[in-house]
Structure formats: structure tokens, C-alpha cells
Design an enzyme around this catalytic site. Structure first.
Site, PDB file in Angstrom:
ATOM      1  N   ARG A 160      45.997  38.556  51.761  1.00  0.00           N
ATOM      2  CA  ARG A 160      45.687  38.130  50.389  1.00  0.00           C
ATOM      3  C   ARG A 160      46.810  38.546  49.433  1.00  0.00           C
ATOM      4  NH1 ARG A 160      45.545  40.178  45.376  1.00  0.00           N
ATOM      5  NH2 ARG A 160      44.638  42.102  46.177  1.00  0.00           N
TER       6      ARG A 160
ATOM      7  N   CYS B 265      52.276  40.414  42.768  1.00  0.00           N
ATOM      8  CA  CYS B 265      51.244  39.734  41.984  1.00  0.00           C
ATOM      9  C   CYS B 265      51.921  38.655  41.155  1.00  0.00           C
ATOM     10  CB  CYS B 265      50.534  40.740  41.069  1.00  0.00           C
ATOM     11  SG  CYS B 265      49.372  39.954  39.951  1.00  0.00           S
TER      12      CYS B 265
ATOM     13  N   ASN C  96      53.374  45.457  48.610  1.00  0.00           N
ATOM     14  CA  ASN C  96      52.577  46.680  48.727  1.00  0.00           C
ATOM     15  C   ASN C  96      53.288  47.618  49.698  1.00  0.00           C
ATOM     16  OD1 ASN C  96      50.479  44.480  48.125  1.00  0.00           O
ATOM     17  ND2 ASN C  96      49.369  46.390  47.853  1.00  0.00           N
TER      18      ASN C  96
HETATM   19  C1  LIG Z   1      39.856  34.002  36.441  1.00  0.00           C
HETATM   20  C2  LIG Z   1      40.379  32.593  36.198  1.00  0.00           C
HETATM   21  C3  LIG Z   1      39.652  31.589  37.081  1.00  0.00           C
HETATM   22  C4  LIG Z   1      40.102  32.264  34.745  1.00  0.00           C
HETATM   23  O1  LIG Z   1      40.812  31.115  34.390  1.00  0.00           O
HETATM   24  P1  LIG Z   1      40.318  30.173  33.206  1.00  0.00           P
HETATM   25  O2  LIG Z   1      41.289  29.046  33.096  1.00  0.00           O
HETATM   26  O3  LIG Z   1      40.078  31.016  32.003  1.00  0.00           O
HETATM   27  O4  LIG Z   1      38.912  29.716  33.817  1.00  0.00           O
HETATM   28  P2  LIG Z   1      37.876  28.623  33.393  1.00  0.00           P
HETATM   29  O5  LIG Z   1      36.531  29.202  33.688  1.00  0.00           O
HETATM   30  O6  LIG Z   1      38.145  28.108  32.005  1.00  0.00           O
HETATM   31  O7  LIG Z   1      38.155  27.448  34.445  1.00  0.00           O
HETATM   32  C5  LIG Z   1      39.371  26.693  34.430  1.00  0.00           C
HETATM   33  C6  LIG Z   1      39.422  25.854  35.681  1.00  0.00           C
HETATM   34  O8  LIG Z   1      39.480  26.697  36.851  1.00  0.00           O
HETATM   35  C7  LIG Z   1      38.357  26.452  37.707  1.00  0.00           C
HETATM   36  N1  LIG Z   1      37.910  27.729  38.227  1.00  0.00           N
HETATM   37  C8  LIG Z   1      37.446  28.786  37.542  1.00  0.00           C
HETATM   38  N2  LIG Z   1      37.155  29.790  38.366  1.00  0.00           N
HETATM   39  C9  LIG Z   1      37.423  29.349  39.624  1.00  0.00           C
HETATM   40  C10 LIG Z   1      37.318  29.956  40.886  1.00  0.00           C
HETATM   41  N3  LIG Z   1      36.870  31.191  41.038  1.00  0.00           N
HETATM   42  N4  LIG Z   1      37.678  29.238  41.962  1.00  0.00           N
HETATM   43  C11 LIG Z   1      38.137  27.980  41.835  1.00  0.00           C
HETATM   44  N5  LIG Z   1      38.267  27.345  40.642  1.00  0.00           N
HETATM   45  C12 LIG Z   1      37.919  28.042  39.537  1.00  0.00           C
HETATM   46  C13 LIG Z   1      37.326  25.813  36.800  1.00  0.00           C
HETATM   47  O9  LIG Z   1      36.402  25.058  37.549  1.00  0.00           O
HETATM   48  C14 LIG Z   1      38.190  24.973  35.890  1.00  0.00           C
HETATM   49  O10 LIG Z   1      38.624  23.838  36.605  1.00  0.00           O
HETATM   50  P3  LIG Z   1      38.960  22.450  35.861  1.00  0.00           P
HETATM   51  O11 LIG Z   1      37.711  22.095  35.125  1.00  0.00           O
HETATM   52  O12 LIG Z   1      40.138  22.748  34.943  1.00  0.00           O
HETATM   53  O13 LIG Z   1      39.348  21.532  36.996  1.00  0.00           O
HETATM   54  C15 LIG Z   1      41.914  32.492  36.425  1.00  0.00           C
HETATM   55  O14 LIG Z   1      42.553  33.281  35.466  1.00  0.00           O
HETATM   56  C16 LIG Z   1      42.318  32.960  37.795  1.00  0.00           C
HETATM   57  O15 LIG Z   1      42.006  32.328  38.774  1.00  0.00           O
HETATM   58  N6  LIG Z   1      43.017  34.107  37.877  1.00  0.00           N
HETATM   59  C17 LIG Z   1      43.348  34.711  39.161  1.00  0.00           C
HETATM   60  C18 LIG Z   1      44.698  35.319  39.110  1.00  0.00           C
HETATM   61  C19 LIG Z   1      44.981  36.007  40.409  1.00  0.00           C
HETATM   62  O16 LIG Z   1      44.485  35.646  41.459  1.00  0.00           O
HETATM   63  N7  LIG Z   1      45.838  37.033  40.338  1.00  0.00           N
HETATM   64  C20 LIG Z   1      46.235  37.769  41.488  1.00  0.00           C
HETATM   65  C21 LIG Z   1      45.177  38.681  42.013  1.00  0.00           C
HETATM   66  S1  LIG Z   1      45.008  40.206  41.108  1.00  0.00           S
HETATM   67  C22 LIG Z   1      46.136  41.237  41.867  1.00  0.00           C
HETATM   68  O17 LIG Z   1      46.924  40.797  42.654  1.00  0.00           O
HETATM   69  C23 LIG Z   1      46.064  42.700  41.589  1.00  0.00           C
HETATM   70  C24 LIG Z   1      45.399  43.476  42.729  1.00  0.00           C
HETATM   71  C25 LIG Z   1      43.934  43.100  42.896  1.00  0.00           C
HETATM   72  O18 LIG Z   1      46.029  43.209  43.968  1.00  0.00           O
HETATM   73  C26 LIG Z   1      45.464  44.980  42.454  1.00  0.00           C
HETATM   74  C27 LIG Z   1      46.836  45.481  41.981  1.00  0.00           C
HETATM   75  O19 LIG Z   1      47.826  45.359  42.702  1.00  0.00           O
HETATM   76  O20 LIG Z   1      46.855  45.990  40.866  1.00  0.00           O
END
Ligand SMILES: CC(C)(COP(=O)([O-])OP(=O)([O-])OC[C@H]1O[C@@H](n2cnc3c(N)ncnc32)[C@H](O)[C@@H]1OP(=O)([O-])[O-])[C@@H](O)C(=O)NCCC(=O)NCCSC(=O)C[C@@](C)(O)CC(=O)[O-]
Length: 299
Positions: free
Chosen positions: A17, A241, A250
Site C-alpha cells: 500500500r 506519500c 518507509n
Molecule cells: C478522502 C478523499 C476521498 C476526500 O476527497 P473529496 O474530493 O473531498 O471527497 P468527496 O466526498 O467530495 O468525493 C469526491 C469524489 O471521490 C469519490 N470518493 C470519495 N471517497 C471515495 C472512496 N473512499 N473511494 C472511492 N471514491 C471515493 C466520490 O464518490 C466523488 O466521486 P465523483 O462524484 O467526483 O465521481 C480524498 O481526499 C482521498 O481519497 N484522499 C486519499 C489520499 C491518500 O490516499 N493519501 C495517501 C495515504 S495517507 C499516507 O500515506 C500516510 C500514512 C497512512 O502512510 C502514514 C504516514 O506515513 O504518515
């Protein structure tokens, strides 16, 4: 001075992931092979994908296929990131054993990563937690930027502890503390864990340290002295990220396992099989493994 370390460390493997969420040229088949080889090497906690918006992170758009197609090995927990209720529903539908909500100790990072403030993210996580609990699905919690933020710089440990405690009290069974951009050094990493441990039991904490500045192993060693015994790492040092510029991979699982075994700490992992898994995915990505131990031990 004698230091006390745990007899056993539980490794939470995030390569499939966190490791691959930034990689464009990797097929679903390669991901499935990696996950299978990781479980064969003895990893029992594998983060296999994330159910986030495919517009935000297209590299994870095949997570449903991954969970449906992976051959589950008995005793292995396959986990997924789920930022909201939609993500949780998709993860459960695909057969994830466990999910994770992911918050941050930095407002700017929260906004850029999940498009909302810290407080809004917590509001969003409540229904995810309730729905997961109703299905008896364990929920892990991440706190990002615990030792620094790519947008805000220094982060107060009180804020890390505050967010960690909220996620723990909400029902997360474990809180993973993410040094998202790998800027920590041993003494401030240790101080951060000690501060969080005042509000969340230390046995419920995990460390998730990126190795951008080559500090991850040293930081982990310092934090192991606090009683933490769960560590996230990524095979071949894959990772980064998409919303944290400069967040390299990582800590490599191979390097972690080598250090722990050298200290007489059990992990249940076969280092040679792990190196092979890391070399295979690195080859699929067209590069050498980012794990120093793998490079040292590969002919
Ligand atoms: C949270 C959101 C979805 C908000 O994003 P948003 O644009 O505010 O969400 P929304 O609710 O307004 O939805 C926008 C569109 O996304 C769709 N949607 C909404 N939710 C989903 C979902 N779950 N799965 C699939 N589709 C989704 C939804 O249906 C819609 O589709 P449209 O109508 O435009 O076609 C967005 O910001 C996002 O996906 N962010 C993820 C970013 C990410 O994955 N970052 C990397 C992981 S974090 C990380 O790596 C750190 C970690 C964990 O490893 C720890 C560390 O190292 O610190």
C-alpha cells in the site's frame, strides 16, 4: 546502562500500500505476487491496498481486485486504508479483514491529504468506526506528521498526543505514529512516543517511520526502549506519500528484520524469503532494492 527491549516485535508490512501508492508502473498481478510472497516469508499483518478516491490516488484504484483475488493465507490479516464510509463499504465488500482510518497532527497535511481539517476528519471517522464495529472489523488509526510536516515544519508533541488519544478513544485498537517525511531523530522520536504514551497505552502504539534522512532504524531503536513493540515497514524500502513532497520510502522491512534478529528479538520472518520478495518487486519496478540488507546479501 542496561536497556530493555521487547522479546518479540510485530511487523506491520505496508509495502503493497504505502510502498506502491506512488508507483505508476506496477500491475495488479505484480501486487498480488508481492502480497503472496510477503505472507510466505512470515508476515502476518499486510496492508494490501487503500479504498481512497481513484482521482486522488489512481495507483490504488485496483484495491478491490487485489482483495478479491489475493489468496488468503491462514493467520494473516489483510488490511486496507479507508478514509470515509464509502471507502469502508468498498473495503468490506472486497473482503478486507481490517481497516485503517488516517488522520494527522498537522492541519495543512490533513487538508492536502484528505481534503478536510483535523476536526472534520474526526467527524468523518466516527461513522466509519461505527459501521466497522457493527461488522466486528478491527480499525487501526494512523497519525501522520508526528515528527514534522512538509507544509508546517515542526509539530507540537501535544498535538500528536491529542489526535492519537482521540483515535484511540474512538475505538482504534492500535495507533500508528507516522513520521511521514522521515525528519525525526532518535531523541525527539523517543520524546514524542513518551508524550503519546501518557495518553494512549504504549502497548497500543506502533511506529511508522519513513527513512528519508536515514534515521528510521536509529529512531526505532530509541523508541523500542519505551516499550513499543509494533513497527510498520515496507519491503525493499518502497514508498512515499503522494501528498507529502520529499517523503521517500518507509524503513525497509529487510533492514528492520536484520537489526531485530541481530538483537535477539523475534519477528517470525524468514529474512531470505523476504529479500527475495523485495528483489522481485524491485525488479518489476526496474530498479534495485532500496533495502541495504538485501543489497548486501544478494549475489
Ligand atoms: C478522502 C478523499 C476521498 C476526500 O476527497 P473529496 O474530493 O473531498 O471527497 P468527496 O466526498 O467530495 O468525493 C469526491 C469524489 O471521490 C469519490 N470518493 C470519495 N471517497 C471515495 C472512496 N473512499 N473511494 C472511492 N471514491 C471515493 C466520490 O464518490 C466523488 O466521486 P465523483 O462524484 O467526483 O465521481 C480524498 O481526499 C482521498 O481519497 N484522499 C486519499 C489520499 C491518500 O490516499 N493519501 C495517501 C495515504 S495517507 C499516507 O500515506 C500516510 C500514512 C497512512 O502512510 C502514514 C504516514 O506515513 O504518515
Amino acid at each position: 546502562m542496561t536497556k530493555t527491549y521487547p522479546n518479540r516485535v510485530s511487523i506491520f508490512e505496508v509495502g503493497a500500500r504505502d510502498g506502491l501508492q506512488n508507483e505508476k508502473a506496477v500491475t495488479t498481478a505484480d501486487k498480488l505476487t508481492l502480497i503472496d510472497q510477503l505472507s510466505a516469508a512470515g508476515l502476518t499483518r499486510i496492508e494490501a491496498g487503500s479504498f481512497v478516491s481513484p482521482k486522488w490516488v489512481p495507483q490504488m484504484a485496483d484495491s478491490g481486485d487485489i482483495f478479491r483475488q489475493l489468496s488468503k493465507r491462514p493467520g494473516v490479516v489483510y488490511s486496507a486504508l479507508t478514509p470515509n464510509l464509502k471507502g469502508l463499504e468498498l473495503a468490506l465488500d472486497a473482503g478486507a479483514d481490517e481497516v485503517a482510518i488516517f488522520g494527522a497532527a498537522s492541519q495543512s497535511f490533513s487538508q492536502r491529504n484528505i481534503n478536510c481539517s483535523i476536526e472534520e476528519s474526526i467527524e468523518r471517522f466516527i461513522p466509519v468506526m461505527e459501521a466497522a464495529q457493527a461488522k466486528q472489523i478491527p480499525v487501526r488509526g494512523y497519525v501522520s506528521c508526528v515528527l514534522g510536516c512538509p507544509y508546517e515544519g515542526e509539530i507540537q508533541v501535544e498535538e500528536v498526543a491529542r489526535v492519537a488519544e482521540i483515535l484511540y478513544k474512538m475505538g482504534c485498537y492500535e495507533i500508528s505514529l507516522g513520521d511521514t517525511i522521515g525528519v525525526g531523530t532518535p531523541l525527539n522520536a523517543r520524546r514524542m512516543v513518551e508524550a503519546v504514551a501518557h495518553r494512549v497505552p504504549v502497548e497500543k502504539l506502533a511506529l511508522h517511520f519513513h527513512d528519508t534522512y536515514g534515521q528510521a532504524l536509529a529512531n526505532i531503536l530509541a523508541c523500542l526502549e519505551t516499550g513499543v513493540s509494533v513497527i510498520d515497514s515496507s519491503v525493499a524500502g518502497l514508498g512515499g506519500c503522494p501528498y507529502a513532497k520529499g517523503a521517500s520510502g518507509n524503513l525497509a522491512t529487510e533492514d528492520l528484520v536484520y537489526m531485530l534478529h541481530g538483537m535477539g528479538i523475534e519477528t517470525g520472518i524468514d529474512l531470505n524469503a523476504l529479500i527475495e520478495a523485495g528483489n522481485n518487486i524491485s525488479q518489476a519496478l526496474g530498479r534495485v532494492s532500496g533495502a541495504k540488507v538485501a543489497r548486501a546479501l544478494t549475489e
